[in-house]
Write an enzyme that holds these catalytic residues in place. Sequence first.
Site, PDB file in Angstrom:
ATOM      1  N   LYS A   1       2.214  -3.027   6.793  1.00 54.59           N
ATOM      2  CA  LYS A   1       2.314  -3.196   5.195  1.00 54.59           C
ATOM      3  C   LYS A   1       3.857  -3.077   4.943  1.00 54.59           C
ATOM      4  O   LYS A   1       4.405  -3.960   4.048  1.00 54.59           O
ATOM      5  CB  LYS A   1       1.703  -2.497   4.482  1.00 54.59           C
ATOM      6  CG  LYS A   1      -0.018  -2.564   4.192  1.00 54.59           C
ATOM      7  CD  LYS A   1       0.142  -3.997   3.743  1.00 54.59           C
ATOM      8  CE  LYS A   1      -1.619  -4.164   3.270  1.00 54.59           C
ATOM      9  NZ  LYS A   1      -1.716  -5.489   2.860  1.00 54.59           N
TER      10      LYS A   1
ATOM     11  N   SER B   1       0.865  -1.232   0.034  1.00 54.77           N
ATOM     12  CA  SER B   1       0.093   0.095  -0.048  1.00 54.77           C
ATOM     13  C   SER B   1       0.988   1.291   0.089  1.00 54.77           C
ATOM     14  O   SER B   1       1.990   1.278   0.434  1.00 54.77           O
ATOM     15  CB  SER B   1      -0.875   0.147   1.362  1.00 54.77           C
ATOM     16  OG  SER B   1      -1.473   1.234   1.353  1.00 54.77           O
TER      17      SER B   1
ATOM     18  N   TYR C   1      -1.793   0.255  10.456  1.00 56.87           N
ATOM     19  CA  TYR C   1      -2.035  -0.489   9.298  1.00 56.87           C
ATOM     20  C   TYR C   1      -0.702  -0.226   8.329  1.00 56.87           C
ATOM     21  O   TYR C   1      -0.221  -1.380   7.698  1.00 56.87           O
ATOM     22  CB  TYR C   1      -3.109   0.036   8.594  1.00 56.87           C
ATOM     23  CG  TYR C   1      -3.447  -0.250   7.102  1.00 56.87           C
ATOM     24  CD1 TYR C   1      -3.425  -1.652   6.746  1.00 56.87           C
ATOM     25  CD2 TYR C   1      -3.212   0.698   6.208  1.00 56.87           C
ATOM     26  CE1 TYR C   1      -3.629  -1.914   5.284  1.00 56.87           C
ATOM     27  CE2 TYR C   1      -3.348   0.341   4.751  1.00 56.87           C
ATOM     28  CZ  TYR C   1      -3.733  -1.164   4.226  1.00 56.87           C
ATOM     29  OH  TYR C   1      -3.723  -1.549   3.014  1.00 56.87           O
TER      30      TYR C   1
END
Length: 324
Positions: free
Chosen positions: A145, A117, A141
């Site tokens: 990643k 991402s 988050y």
Amino acid sequence: MTWLITGGAGYIGSHVVKAMTEAGEDVVVLDDLSTGNPARVPQGIVLERGTVLDRAFVDRVLREHSIDGIVHLAGKKQVAESVERPLYYYRENVQGLETLLEAAAEAGVTRFLFSSSASVYGMPDVDLVTEDTPCAPLSPYGETKLAGEWLVRAAGKAHAISTSCLRYFNVAGAATPELADTGVFNLVPMVFERIDAGAAPRIFGDDYATPDGTCIRDYIHVEDLADAHLAAARKLAEFSAAGEVRDLTLNIGRGEGVSVREMIGLIDEVTGNTVEATVTPRRPGDPAQVVACADLIHTELGWKARHEVRDMISSAWEGWNRKG
């Protein structure tokens, strides 16, 4: 060869399944259906229901289907939720990936494509984000990643697995109405939900250092994104066939920024909405501008985005109304 697509019953995953199967690739879908929908999986495609955290289950799937390539999209992806539940996100996204990579190495899988991402970049102070832009994620988050990328590359080197980490930007649109995004977590469906309720779309902050004061993002059509996965998967297959072990870390974007206010204006044009947007306070951690430089993926894979922003909105709106 057969590809295992984790998260293949989800919004993005189902588009990747569609692109790869229509291109003649053999695929098997693995999904725990916590957010995925089995109706998204095409008829005739095997759906294995379970989690990548279950090593015995993953071992069986890899063995029974003779998997030699993995496209890993399964995981949790809500930034705000990750702030509230960091341990949950690290378990699902990092521990799950670790379990999958261990099983893949033991099973002799030689190709691994990881869904990363643009969140790994955090708040980059550049006009265009290249793959060499320093990574400084702002949320758990994004951290998962980035940690995932480290794991994938390290495992690839140690176990002779060709790998690719695809950093994609803001995804929207639908290839077909039945595959449209049904969650209300991204800007386009969030605005659709407000329109349906007769409420004003919301702009989270209009005092950023951008031309109209609202955040600027790079939007990519999910169908283009799926095509990029197909191209990357085939490139990994080429590496393996040639006896090479390589890693490709690539941005997936259009290289064009659209502000939140501009995006809402386009949504208004497509939907006929006449309720003017209202401005609310900034959300913590939102960078002012994140726009991809997509030169490297064009050089490495010959891929380039084909769809414009209006296409994304129109296709998403059609799917949204079908859902309703």
